[in-house]
Structures are given as structure tokens and as C-alpha cells.
Design an enzyme around this catalytic site. Sequence first.
Site, PDB file in Angstrom:
ATOM      1  N   HIS A 164      -1.062  27.069  -4.084  1.00 21.65           N
ATOM      2  CA  HIS A 164      -0.420  27.206  -5.746  1.00 21.65           C
ATOM      3  C   HIS A 164      -0.135  26.007  -6.450  1.00 21.65           C
ATOM      4  CE1 HIS A 164       3.943  27.868  -4.067  1.00 21.65           C
ATOM      5  NE2 HIS A 164       3.230  28.247  -3.118  1.00 21.65           N
TER       6      HIS A 164
ATOM      7  N   HIS B  33       9.316  39.497   3.489  1.00 26.66           N
ATOM      8  CA  HIS B  33       8.955  38.711   1.992  1.00 26.66           C
ATOM      9  C   HIS B  33       7.810  39.098   1.744  1.00 26.66           C
ATOM     10  CE1 HIS B  33       9.113  35.004  -0.525  1.00 26.66           C
ATOM     11  NE2 HIS B  33       8.561  34.625   0.113  1.00 26.66           N
TER      12      HIS B  33
ATOM     13  N   ASP C 124       9.533  32.083   5.081  1.00 27.71           N
ATOM     14  CA  ASP C 124       9.366  30.375   5.091  1.00 27.71           C
ATOM     15  C   ASP C 124      10.564  29.862   5.587  1.00 27.71           C
ATOM     16  OD1 ASP C 124       6.963  31.134   3.909  1.00 27.71           O
ATOM     17  OD2 ASP C 124       7.892  31.387   1.625  1.00 27.71           O
TER      18      ASP C 124
ATOM     19  N   HIS D 245       4.690  29.853   8.722  1.00 32.73           N
ATOM     20  CA  HIS D 245       4.085  29.328   8.897  1.00 32.73           C
ATOM     21  C   HIS D 245       4.245  27.620   9.488  1.00 32.73           C
ATOM     22  CE1 HIS D 245       2.187  30.239   4.581  1.00 32.73           C
ATOM     23  NE2 HIS D 245       3.788  30.359   4.069  1.00 32.73           N
TER      24      HIS D 245
HETATM   25 FE1  FEO Z   1       7.560  32.207  -0.034  1.00 29.62          FE
HETATM   26 FE2  FEO Z   1       4.856  30.878   3.023  1.00 29.62          FE
HETATM   27  O1  FEO Z   1       5.564  31.590   0.875  1.00 29.62           O
END
Ligand code: FEO
Length: 418
Positions: A24, A78, A164, A229
Site C-alpha cells: 500500500h 487485527h 503487526d 510479519h
Molecule cells: Fe496492520 Fe500487517 O497489517
Amino acid sequence: MRTTEIKPGIHWVGAIDWAVRDFHGYVTPNGTTYNNYLILDTHITLIDTVKHDFAEYTVENIRSLADPAKIENVVINHIENDHMSSIGQIMELAPKATIYITDRGKKGLDRFYDTSRWTFKIVKTGDTLSTGTKTIVFLETPMLHWPDSMMSYVKEDKLLISQDAFGQHIASAVRFDDEYCDQYSVTTLEHAVVDYYANILMPFGQLVKSKLAEVQKLGLDIDMIAPDHGVIWRKDPAKILKMYLDMAEGKAARKIVIIYDTMWHSTEHMTTPLAEGIKAAGVEVEVVKLRSTPMSVAIKKFWECRGALIGTPTLNNIMFPSVAEFLQHLKGLRPKSRMVGAFGSFGWGGGAVKEAYEVLKAMGLETVEPGIQVMYRPSVEDDEKCFAFGKQFAERVLEYQRKLQGDEPGVCRPGKQL
Ligand code: FEO
């Protein structure tokens, strides 16, 4: 085997996105991962899903360990698309599973799906879910970084599944921090942490601080942090907690970055004597041209340094568009504790440097004014003025750094801060 057992009975079943380069708008030169975790216990529990493009991938991973139909609980920490958008596929396979989610998460999910067919359990901080031999404790983390956000702590394994927070955009074949550092380097990993924090969590420094204090108060014993992540912090979770605390407190390197753009090289020319002046004051300097640098990289470089000089030519009496765009990004990230100045060239009316200062002051940053402007082409005298301004600015940044951090060495500076 594409899954990894991160704790006894707890398996990483996520996906590696080697190809994503634009997340994004945030550049991800090293790709990323979408981590989710399957707890194989009396009551099989899935924590988070993955981006929809990878739904089949995670389903295959789950299948290699258990029949997806046997999943009894799905935790959604989330609801951003990269973690929630395969929930439809998961719930088709496990229609009787109960979804554990915050109230705000449920309200958000209602906007994406017809949720009337699914069973929900709304949870808040301190609520628990027993999977049989393990207890998941939920911890709401609103605005870190979405209103619905929460973390899941597996008590018996001292495992914090942090969504996150504490993540990094890194695609790699290995799952743990120590393995990654063996293959690449500690510095590479630290750069990825700072990059992620600067572009995603910078606006929420105060919340990060208070949430870390709350975690301490709850007395959660943490020996592994598994974000959504990048790599999992197994070797040294205290290290990532310390990095976050430092960044939340606004700590920075004793360094200045010159971030600029240019039309016919006059503003660019000014960066050389400015950088020389900064060096003469004994401060490290780096120069970043905006049209040659992805926005998220420029943001990271701004965040790492205690001081920044913003260079912009005047175009139609206002800032050069790429500089205005950079400052607009920065404004949204609400930076704190940074000293800034501005410089640039103009042909007839000027106006860009003045406008840059207005924007920087509106962000509440410490400014050194009035900056420096040159008409058309910098002369030898202009070079001398730039050198003097660079030196004066660096001296002010040194004072400011001492005031904020005393003699503490540069932090928020990969490879050197820990
Ligand atoms: Fe807030 Fe990795 O999404």
C-alpha cells in the site's frame, strides 16, 4: 515441510510473499511474510489468517498438520486485509469455529463480510481462551496500529503473538531472528525494524510506551515474540522490546539527513556546502534526493536522525511537489523530537522555504530559522553561507541531542544502538 513448530504444539502456518514490492505505497524491497499460527491442542485454534492471495497456501499448511474442519477457534488479532482477508476461506472449511475478536474488530469485520453466519466471542484485555493444555490471554492494543488491534499471549509457552507490532517486512526462508542474523546480519534485521516502525508506528510512540508499561505491569513473562510479519524473536525478545521503547521515546542518532529535490540543480548544489558545514561540526550527514528515493525510505532516514534539512526549489511560488508530498507523509506520521531547517533556490518570487518552515512548525518540530535561500545559481558567497548554515544547524542539533539524550550514544541507529 512448509510449516515450523515455534513452541511445542504451536506451528507457523503462514505465507512468504517474496514478490511484493509495494505494500500500500510502502516499498518492500525484501518482500514480507504473513505469519499466522496454529495451536494443535484439545481445541485446535488458529491465530490470524493471511492475505487473501495466499489463502490456499495457508490452508495447505494447515492441512499438512490437521483437518481444517477440526479448527474450533479462530483468533483475529487485527482486521487489516493482510491478516484477515482469507477469513472467508477459513470459515468455509471450519464453519463451526468460534471467532475471538475485539468489539471494534467485529464491527469492522461486519463491513467486509456477512458475519451473521459465524459465531463470535468478543474479548477484551485479560479475557482468556483455553485450548486444552494452553491458555491464551488477550491484550487489547487499540491504535497499535488500528482501533481493533490486540495481541494474544500463550501463558504456558511465554509466547506473545503480537500482530503487526515488532514485525519487519522481510521475506526469508527462515523463521527466527537468530537464523536470519546467521544468514544475513544483525544490522540488516535492525534496519528492517526501524523502517517498519518509522513508516507504521511513528505516530503512536506514546501508545507504544504505555502499552509496553502495561505489559510489564501485567507481569507477562515473555520468552518469544511472534509478530505477523517477518522473523520471530526467539533468541532475544528483550532486544526488540528495548528497540521499541527507545523509538517510542523518540531517541535518534546524532546525525543529520539532508532531504531535497531540485529542478535545475541549484538546490542540489547547495547540499554539498551544507553537508560540509555539518561535517565540520563533527556530525554525521547523509543526503537523500526525493525523486531518486522511495518515500518510505526517505521517511526512515528522517526518523533515524536527530536533525533534518529540507531542500526545495520554488515552483510557482510554492514548494516543489515531491518535497510537499514528503512533508505531507511526514505530517501524517506525527514525528516528534526532531530539529529541522529548510533551504532552497528560487528564480524571482521565492516562497518555498517559507512554506516549508510553516509546514514543519505546524508539526511541532524544533526549527532553526530562517534557513537559507539563493537566487538562480549559488555563487561562491552562497556556498560559504550554506557551509556556515550547515555548521550552525549541526551545532544546534548537537545541543538538542545532548538535552534529550545526554551523552547516550546514537540510538535508532541500526548496528550501533544496542
Ligand atoms: Fe496492520 Fe500487517 O497489517
